[in-house]
Design a protein around this motif. Structure first.
Motif, mmCIF file in Angstrom:
data_model
loop_
_atom_site.group_PDB
_atom_site.id
_atom_site.type_symbol
_atom_site.label_atom_id
_atom_site.label_comp_id
_atom_site.label_asym_id
_atom_site.label_seq_id
_atom_site.Cartn_x
_atom_site.Cartn_y
_atom_site.Cartn_z
ATOM 1 N N LEU A 132 49.002 31.277 38.568
ATOM 2 C CA LEU A 132 49.050 32.174 37.397
ATOM 3 C C LEU A 132 50.017 31.664 36.334
ATOM 4 C CD1 LEU A 132 48.741 35.473 39.351
ATOM 5 C CD2 LEU A 132 47.188 34.699 37.560
ATOM 6 N N TRP B 1 39.103 27.386 37.814
ATOM 7 C CA TRP B 1 39.986 28.203 36.960
ATOM 8 C C TRP B 1 40.671 29.284 37.769
ATOM 9 C CZ3 TRP B 1 41.402 27.622 31.876
ATOM 10 C CH2 TRP B 1 40.760 26.577 31.197
ATOM 11 N N ALA C 228 45.568 37.284 35.424
ATOM 12 C CA ALA C 228 45.132 36.150 34.610
ATOM 13 C C ALA C 228 44.538 36.636 33.292
ATOM 14 C CB ALA C 228 44.103 35.326 35.385
ATOM 15 N N TYR C 229 43.600 37.600 33.376
ATOM 16 C CA TYR C 229 42.959 38.087 32.156
ATOM 17 C C TYR C 229 43.943 38.828 31.258
ATOM 18 C CZ TYR C 229 38.270 36.918 33.823
ATOM 19 O OH TYR C 229 37.157 36.248 34.235
ATOM 20 N N SER D 79 46.956 38.117 30.688
ATOM 21 C CA SER D 79 47.676 37.144 29.855
ATOM 22 C C SER D 79 46.867 36.823 28.605
ATOM 23 C CB SER D 79 47.916 35.841 30.619
ATOM 24 O OG SER D 79 48.893 36.022 31.607
ATOM 25 N N TRP E 32 47.860 29.900 33.975
ATOM 26 C CA TRP E 32 47.165 30.858 33.098
ATOM 27 C C TRP E 32 48.104 31.342 31.995
ATOM 28 C CZ3 TRP E 32 42.299 32.597 32.377
ATOM 29 C CH2 TRP E 32 41.346 32.299 33.356
ATOM 30 N N TYR F 112 48.609 28.754 29.467
ATOM 31 C CA TYR F 112 47.405 28.586 28.657
ATOM 32 C C TYR F 112 47.384 29.622 27.530
ATOM 33 C CZ TYR F 112 42.513 27.668 27.596
ATOM 34 O OH TYR F 112 41.351 27.315 26.957
ATOM 35 N N LYS G 84 42.943 38.181 39.280
ATOM 36 C CA LYS G 84 42.164 38.084 38.050
ATOM 37 C C LYS G 84 42.701 39.017 36.973
ATOM 38 C CE LYS G 84 37.841 36.185 39.608
ATOM 39 N NZ LYS G 84 36.382 36.288 39.698
#
Lengths: 222, 542
Positions: B201, B196, B291-292, B294, B204, B207, B288
């Motif tokens: 990105l 993952w 990513a988080y 998002s 991500w 997603y 990270k």
């Protein structure tokens, strides 16, 4: 190496039901399951809008909603609940039969499920025609002549929207089950490959589950 | 740098790519190849962008002077409704995920295709059906409700409102199918070794986008169906004359439509996360965190819809809670912006066309985002609600943010999609025109809004004329810039393929396969051992 031997080789590694972009059947099965569950989430949210609308209008017109629900036939509603619950059971048996590779049992269970879905719609038809006859209709078509509380038409707006949308889903489910029967008779399914049976099964359980909420909400409220 | 393939030297020797592998219109309309579906989506959304843009130009032209300039008031109402509906439902929502995402995501993950190729094709054709319905409504007299379809006006006015709402309902299926496909693809089809946190990105971002598409779109679906039912059967749910509640419609509508703006902006942010490290020659800062953030934006997006109803008689407590939650969105958004800027810090910045749009995005999105805070503040919003300030804020985020990022992505992946390099010189000229034109168009609208110019008005008092005129002139500059982009991109298609596999020396998996890619994307399934933004010199790593 010639064309023919190439494709024979490919068949061993890549069975015919496995789509080219998946490496192995498990991956394909799991991807399909994720897709189906996500689709079921969208179905719940689609009905969710109607449930929220029902809750808002119910809190605004509690007397009208309580009075209007007496027009519904609890016995027929309960009968239909039982019919759908049993059909979910036969669907689950169908999935088990498919997993075990029992083709005749699979077809039998699917036909039974389809029949029960048909019974549900027939009962629904009698309920609807009774409402039509009495004039218990949504919105501007509401023409009930007996004693009633103002705002009852709103209950029937929701009654027809919710059960109507649900009935459409029953029809869609029946189409899908018929397709499964056709494919099962053709011999598409085996203990190794029964993804569509499993997925339609999930969908059918959802259709059943929505009715489990609709029945008390519409028929049993106070 | 990889050697440039000698395309076109001798046609017979060129290995077939996804564009040349099969021929004829059937090979396109029944294709299951995500790349071809992405390309069909691309041309479709660009056509929608052109049409929506024409209506935008008409609206701006009408506002050049007070009173009648070009059209009657009811024609004006139809023009801005079509501008909004086309841009939202036909362009911005599918623009990045369904076209660029469809093309790039599976390749970036090292997959051969999306999880459900047939569903993908169905999504495209459902889009075409929905788009045709929306266009048909134009020929049946047009709709004058605005793209928000507010009740009770939308249930009372004449015109093909039901057709346009059903069009949006149908388009919702297309959006949901794309979302389901992307989530299953990301879960199940990543190449060996791509964990993952080794995903690009952009994946991500898609997603997070897909989560919103799946959770929000059905609620819009049922809301639009209720409008159709209201018009057909007068069911009364939204009609105050029958005891219904029009504000309930607003709640339903914004429960989808606020998250929907994140359906638009999240993939845009994903593109920026690809472009900025590639043209700064640096590993992305705070992978990270981006990513988080998002996912965080996707989550909070469902809790802020009430900020559209601060002046609709919502309870003060609810408004205060919604206002607070709205401010929360600023945190993950700012995390992203700071991380992009930190990525550029001490990078070796290369101002190629995608990067120009990347930087443009940072500037314009910052303004768009910060002015959103003004509107989220309860007391300020009472003054700014339904003024041009809202119009300007929205366009800074949607045009300055999403569309500019779409252009960044289009320029970034264009050589991959079609195997051609475009003219960098003209790209710079166009980017400058777009930047100037955009700001000349929309900065005056902030001023007008703060001085009380209401949105959607046909007529206005004379004191607003200078600013309206400047705004209209800006829209012409913007249009020239966009036509220039179309011109040099289309011109690039006329020459022989000349794009190397990796024209930007970028690190994603999509740059390891030829431009354009072969039908199955990779000759052998790639194995991922390094992160997606490893811009250390290759030899050192190897």
């Amino acid at each position: 190496m010639s064309e023919a031997t190439n494709s024979q080789l490919a068949d061993q590694v890549h069975p015919p039901y496995l789509q080219h972009h998946f490496a192995e059947p498990v991956q394909q099965f799991e991807a399909a399951k994720i897709g189906m569950w996500l689709f079921l989430v969208t179905e719940i949210l689609l009905f969710g809008g109607l449930f929220v609308g029902f809750a808002v209008m119910h809190s605004r017109y509690p007397e009208a909603f309580a009075s209007a629900h007496h027009h519904l036939d609890r016995a027929l509603g309960a009968l239909n609940t039982v019919v759908l619950l049993v059909s979910s059971f036969t669907m689950a048996l169908a999935v088990a039969a498919a997993r075990a590779g029992k083709r005749r049992a699979l077809i039998g269970c699917l036909v039974l499920t389809l029949t029960l879905a048909g019974v549900f719609l027939v009962v629904k038809y009698f309920e609807y025609s009774h409402k039509f006859h009495e004039g218990l209709l949504p919105g501007r078509f509401y023409s009930y002549k007996g004693p009633s509380v103002p705002g009852e038409f709103m209950f029937f707006s929701f009654y027809f929207l919710m059960t109507g949308l649900h009935a459409l889903h029953v029809l869609a489910g029946m189409t899908a089950i018929s397709w499964l029967i056709w494919r099962a008779r053709r011999g598409d399914f085996s203990a190794q490959y029964y993804n569509p049976v499993d997925l339609v099964g999930l969908y059918w359980h959802l259709v059943d589950m929505i009715w489990i909420y609709l029945f008390p909400l519409l028929y049993l409220i106070r | 740098m990889q050697k440039i393939e000698e395309f076109g030297a001798r046609r017979g020797e060129v290995p077939p790519n996804y564009l040349t592998a099969s021929r004829g219109w059937r090979s396109w309309i029944f294709t299951l190849d995500h790349k071809r579906i992405g390309v069909m989506y691309l041309w479709s959304v660009l056509a929608a962008f052109l049409l929506g843009g024409i209506f935008a130009m008409l609206v701006r032209l009408e506002l050049l002077s007070p009173g009648k300039t070009l059209m009657e008031a009811d024609q004006y109402n139809r023009a801005f409704t079509l501008h909004g509906a086309i841009m939202i439902f036909l362009f911005i929502i599918p623009a990045i995920p369904a076209s660029l995402g469809n093309f790039a995501l599976p390749i970036m993950l090292g997959a051969k295709d999306v999880a459900f190729p047939r569903l993908n094709l169905a999504s495209y054709w459902i889009y075409v059906i929905g788009a045709s319905m929306a266009l048909a409504s134009m020929f049946f007299g047009g709709v004058d409700t605005g793209w928000t379809f507010y009740t009770p006006y939308s249930t009372a006015t004449t015109g093909p409102v039901s057709l346009l709402t059903l069009a949006a309902f149908v388009l919702g299926f297309s959006s949901i199918f794309t979302g389901i496909n992307f989530i299953a693809t990301i879960h199940k089809l990543r190449a060996p070794g791509m964990s993952w946190f080794k995903m690009p990105l952009f994946a991500w971002a898609l997603y997070a986008t897909s989560i919103i598409q799946i959770l929000a779109t059905p609620v819009l679906g049922i809301t639009l169906l209720l409008i159709v039912m209201e018009r057909a059967f007068r069911v009364g749910i939204f009609d105050p004359a029958l005891g219904g509640d029009p504000v309930l419609f607003q709640h339903f509508f914004w429960f989808y439509s606020h998250p929907a703006v994140y359906i638009m902006i999240l993939p845009a942010m994903g593109i920026i996360s690809e472009v900025i490290p590639a043209f700064s020659r640096k590993t992305i800062f705070g992978y990270k965190a981006i990513a988080y953030s998002s996912v965080a934006i996707a989550f909070i997006s469902f809790l802020v819809w009430g900020h559209h109803m601060f002046t609709s008689g919502q309870s003060p407590l609810a408004s205060a809670v919604f206002s607070f939650l709205t401010f929360l969105v600023a945190i993950p958004s700012a995390i992203k912006v700071f991380n992009w800027v930190a990525t550029m810090y001490r990078g070796s910045i290369d101002l190629k066309a995608p990067m120009l749009y990347g930087i443009m995005f940072l500037l314009l999105f910052a303004i768009g985002g910060l002015t959103g805070l003004f509107l989220g503040a309860l007391s300020v919003d009472v003054h700014l609600h339904d003024t041009y300030f809202v119009v300007a804020h929205f366009h800074f985020v949607m045009m300055g943010g999403v569309t500019i990022a779409f252009l960044a992505g289009l320029h970034y992946w264009w050589p991959k999609m079609f195997g051609r390099l475009y003219s960098e010189k003209w790209a710079r000229v166009a980017a400058l025109l777009i930047f100037v034109g955009f700001n000349v168009t929309f900065l005056p609208q902030f001023l007008m809004g703060s001085r009380g110019m209401p949105r959607r008005y046909y007529n206005y008092v004379a004191e607003f004329q200078p600013l309206h005129t400047v705004s209209t002139i800006g829209s012409w500059i913007l249009a020239v810039g966009l036509f220039l982009v179309a011109a040099y991109l289309l011109a690039s298609l006329r020459k022989a393929p000349d794009a190397p596999a990796n024209p930007w020396d970028a690190r994603g998996l999509e740059w390891t396969t030829p431009s354009p890619p072969p039908v199955h994307n990779f000759d052998t399934t790639p194995v991922v051992t390094r992160g997606p933004y490893d811009y250390r010199p290759q030899e050192v790593v190897a």
